[in-house]
Motif scaffolding. Structure first.
Motif, short mmCIF file in Angstrom:
data_model
loop_
_atom_site.label_atom_id
_atom_site.label_comp_id
_atom_site.label_asym_id
_atom_site.label_seq_id
_atom_site.Cartn_x
_atom_site.Cartn_y
_atom_site.Cartn_z
N GLU A 45 41.19 32.46 43.38
CA GLU A 45 40.98 33.01 42.05
C GLU A 45 41.98 32.45 41.04
N ILE B 221 41.12 30.60 37.44
CA ILE B 221 41.61 31.12 36.15
C ILE B 221 42.45 30.06 35.44
N PHE C 278 40.07 29.22 32.48
CA PHE C 278 40.25 30.30 31.50
C PHE C 278 41.62 30.31 30.81
N LEU D 7 47.69 33.80 31.02
CA LEU D 7 47.00 34.54 32.09
C LEU D 7 47.77 34.51 33.41
N ASP E 171 50.42 36.78 34.00
CA ASP E 171 51.06 38.07 34.27
C ASP E 171 49.99 39.12 34.59
N ASP E 172 50.42 40.35 34.76
CA ASP E 172 49.47 41.41 35.13
C ASP E 172 48.60 41.84 33.97
N LEU F 230 37.59 39.31 29.80
CA LEU F 230 36.37 38.81 30.43
C LEU F 230 36.37 39.22 31.89
N LEU G 102 34.22 38.88 35.36
CA LEU G 102 33.13 38.09 35.94
C LEU G 102 32.85 38.53 37.37
N LEU H 25 40.82 34.53 24.23
CA LEU H 25 40.80 35.20 25.54
C LEU H 25 42.22 35.64 25.90
N GLY I 47 42.71 37.96 28.86
CA GLY I 47 42.79 38.52 30.20
C GLY I 47 41.41 38.75 30.77
N GLY I 48 41.38 39.33 31.97
CA GLY I 48 40.09 39.59 32.59
C GLY I 48 40.21 39.83 34.06
N ASP I 49 39.09 39.72 34.75
CA ASP I 49 39.08 39.90 36.19
C ASP I 49 37.98 39.02 36.76
N THR I 50 38.16 38.56 37.98
CA THR I 50 37.17 37.70 38.61
C THR I 50 36.93 38.20 40.02
P1 ADP Z 1 45.42 41.65 39.10
O1 ADP Z 1 45.37 41.48 40.56
O2 ADP Z 1 46.69 42.16 38.55
O3 ADP Z 1 44.19 42.33 38.54
P2 ADP Z 1 44.31 39.08 38.75
O4 ADP Z 1 44.74 38.19 39.85
O5 ADP Z 1 42.94 39.67 38.77
O6 ADP Z 1 45.40 40.18 38.51
O7 ADP Z 1 44.45 38.28 37.39
C1 ADP Z 1 45.59 37.51 37.09
C2 ADP Z 1 45.60 37.21 35.63
O8 ADP Z 1 44.44 36.45 35.30
C3 ADP Z 1 45.57 38.43 34.74
O9 ADP Z 1 46.37 38.14 33.61
C4 ADP Z 1 44.14 38.56 34.33
O10 ADP Z 1 44.02 39.16 33.07
C5 ADP Z 1 43.68 37.11 34.31
N1 ADP Z 1 42.25 36.93 34.63
C6 ADP Z 1 41.61 37.14 35.80
N2 ADP Z 1 40.30 36.84 35.72
C7 ADP Z 1 40.10 36.42 34.45
C8 ADP Z 1 38.97 35.98 33.72
N3 ADP Z 1 37.73 35.93 34.26
N4 ADP Z 1 39.15 35.64 32.43
C9 ADP Z 1 40.36 35.75 31.86
N5 ADP Z 1 41.46 36.12 32.49
C10 ADP Z 1 41.34 36.48 33.77
#
Ligand code: ADP
Ligand code: MG
Length: 331
Positions: free
Chosen positions: A9, A13, A17, A30, A32-33, A91, A93, A122, A124-127
Motif C-alpha cells: 500500500e 500511495i 497519490f 501522505l 503521516d497518520d 480519497l 479506495l 489531496l 489523505g485517504g485510505d486504500t
Molecule cells: P493508517 O494505517 O494510519 O490508516 P495508511 O497506511 O492507511 O495509514 O495511510 C498512510 C498515509 O497515506 C495516510 O496519510 C493516508 O492519509 C494516506 N493514504 C492512504 N491511502 C490513500 C489514498 N487512496 N489517497 C490518498 N492518501 C492516502
C-alpha cells in the motif's frame, strides 16, 4: 492487480497519490497518520462526502479518467452549492483485481488535471483491496466566510428560481451511453455522453452567490427533486415553466425525436448544475454574473406560498405536467 502484485500500500500511495498532495505542506506527502490543515479563522469549513460504486454510479467500462473526474466533480458540485471555495480532499479506495497500474496512472493523472482546474489538493485517504465492486469515496473540504454558506432553507415566497447551464443533458447522456437513445447525430450523442461522464461543477458561480441568493442546491437527483428539497427545507412551494428550462441543442434534438423525453429532463439526475432562488430585486445583479463566469443563468419559475411544499410544472399553455418519477431514488 491483486494485493500481492503491487509492492504494498505504501508504494502505491507514494507513486500515485503523494504527488497530488504536494501543494499542501500539512499533508506531509501522505507519510503521516493524518493531515494537519490551517483554516482562516474568519471562515468555516464545508465538508461533503460521496461514494461511487461500479455498476451503480458508473458503467463498468468507464475509463479511469472519467471515474476520477466524476468522483471529484460531484463533490465540487456540492461545495459550489454551498458557496464554498475548494480547499482539500481525501480519497478512500476499495480496489479490485481489475485495477492495473495503468488504471491507477490514468486515475491519478485525471485527478492531477482536475486539481489544477478547480484548485483543490489531496491530503489523505485510505486504500483497501476488495472482492468488488470497485468502490471509491471522496470527502471534499471547502471554506466559506463564517455564517455565509448557501443553504436550502432560505427560499422566500415571491423569489425567482434560477438554474445554471442546461438541464437534462446528464440524464440523456446516460441513455445515450446505454444505447437507449440511438437515432441522434454523432455530435449530439457525443455531447450528451460527455455531459454525463464529465460534470462541470459551477463553483465559480456558487462562490459569487453569497449574500445575493436566499437558497441554493446542486441538481444531482433531478431538477424537480432538488427543487423539492429546497421547498421542503424552506416550507414553500414552487411553480416552474417547462418552456423556460434551458436546453442544449443536443437535448432539443432528443425532444424533437420524442417529446416524452421531457420526463427525463425534468426528473433525471446527474446535471450537476446549480438551482437557486433570489428576490426579484437582485435580478440585474445576477445577470451580471454570467459574463463574469461564462456560466449561463436562466430564470425558470417562482417560489409560491403553497403549504404542500411541492413543485408544480406548467407547459406552454399553463397546463400542469405530471411526472412519472420525481427523481433519482437512492434506495
Ligand atoms: P493508517 O494505517 O494510519 O490508516 P495508511 O497506511 O492507511 O495509514 O495511510 C498512510 C498515509 O497515506 C495516510 O496519510 C493516508 O492519509 C494516506 N493514504 C492512504 N491511502 C490513500 C489514498 N487512496 N489517497 C490518498 N492518501 C492516502
Ligand atoms: Mg489506512
Amino acid at each position: 492487480m491483486t494485493k500481492n502484485e503491487i509492492s504494498g500500500e505504501f508504494d502505491l500511495i507514494h507513486t500515485y497519490f503523494a504527488p497530488l498532495s504536494k501543494l499542501e505542506g500539512g499533508a506531509f506527502e501522505l507519510t503521516d497518520d493524518a493531515a494537519v490543515l490551517k483554516i482562516d479563522p474568519a471562515r468555516e469549513l464545508v465538508v461533503t462526502t460521496d461514494t461511487i460504486v461500479a455498476g451503480v454510479h458508473f458503467l463498468e467500462e468507464t475509463s479511469p479518467d472519467a471515474i476520477a473526474a466524476k468522483l471529484l466533480r460531484i463533490s465540487l458540485s456540492d461545495l459550489a452549492a454551498m458557496g464554498a471555495t475548494p480547499h482539500a480532499y481525501t480519497l478512500s479506495l476499495a480496489l479490485t483485481d481489475a485495477v492495473t497500474e495503468e488504471w491507477l496512472q490514468g486515475f491519478s493523472d485525471a485527478l492531477a488535471r482536475d486539481q489544477d482546474e478547480y484548485g483543490i489538493t489531496l491530503v489523505g485517504g485510505d486504500t483497501v483491496f476488495s472482492p468488488g465492486p470497485l468502490t471509491l469515496t471522496l470527502t471534499a473540504m471547502g471554506t466559506v466566510p463564517a455564517g455565509k454558506a448557501l443553504r436550502r432553507n432560505g427560499a422566500k415566497v415571491g423569489d425567482d428560481i434560477y438554474v445554471t447551464g442546461t438541464i437534462g443533458d446528464g440524464a440523456l447522456g446516460l441513455l445515450v451511453a446505454q444505447s437507449e437513445i440511438t437515432e441522434l447525430l454523432k455530435v449530439d450523442a457525443d455531447y450528451l455522453a460527455d455531459r454525463y461522464e464529465y460534470p462541470q461543477p459551477r463553483g465559480e458561480l456558487g462562490e459569487r452567490l453569497i449574500d445575493i441568493v436566499h437558497a441554493a442546491a446542486d441538481i444531482s437527483d433531478g431538477l424537480v427533486a432538488d427543487l423539492a428539497h429546497i421547498c421542503q427545507q424552506s416550507k414553500v412551494s414552487a411553480v416552474i415553466q417547462s418552456t423556460l428550462i434551458p436546453l442544449s441543442d443536443a437535448a432539443t434534438s432528443v425532444l424533437d425525436l420524442d417529446s416524452s423525453y421531457l420526463q427525463q429532463i425534468l426528473s433525471g439526475g446527474d446535471d450537476y448544475e446549480l438551482i437557486f432562488t433570489a428576490s426579484q430585486a437582485v435580478a440585474d445583479e445576477l445577470k451580471k454574473l454570467s459574463p463574469k463566469t461564462g456560466i449561463q443563468v436562466t430564470r425558470i419559475g417562482v417560489i409560491t406560498a403553497g403549504t404542500d411544499e411541492a413543485v408544480q410544472i406548467e407547459d406552454g399553455n399553463g397546463d400542469a405536467i405530471t411526472l412519472q418519477q420525481k427523481g433519482y431514488r437512492h434506495f
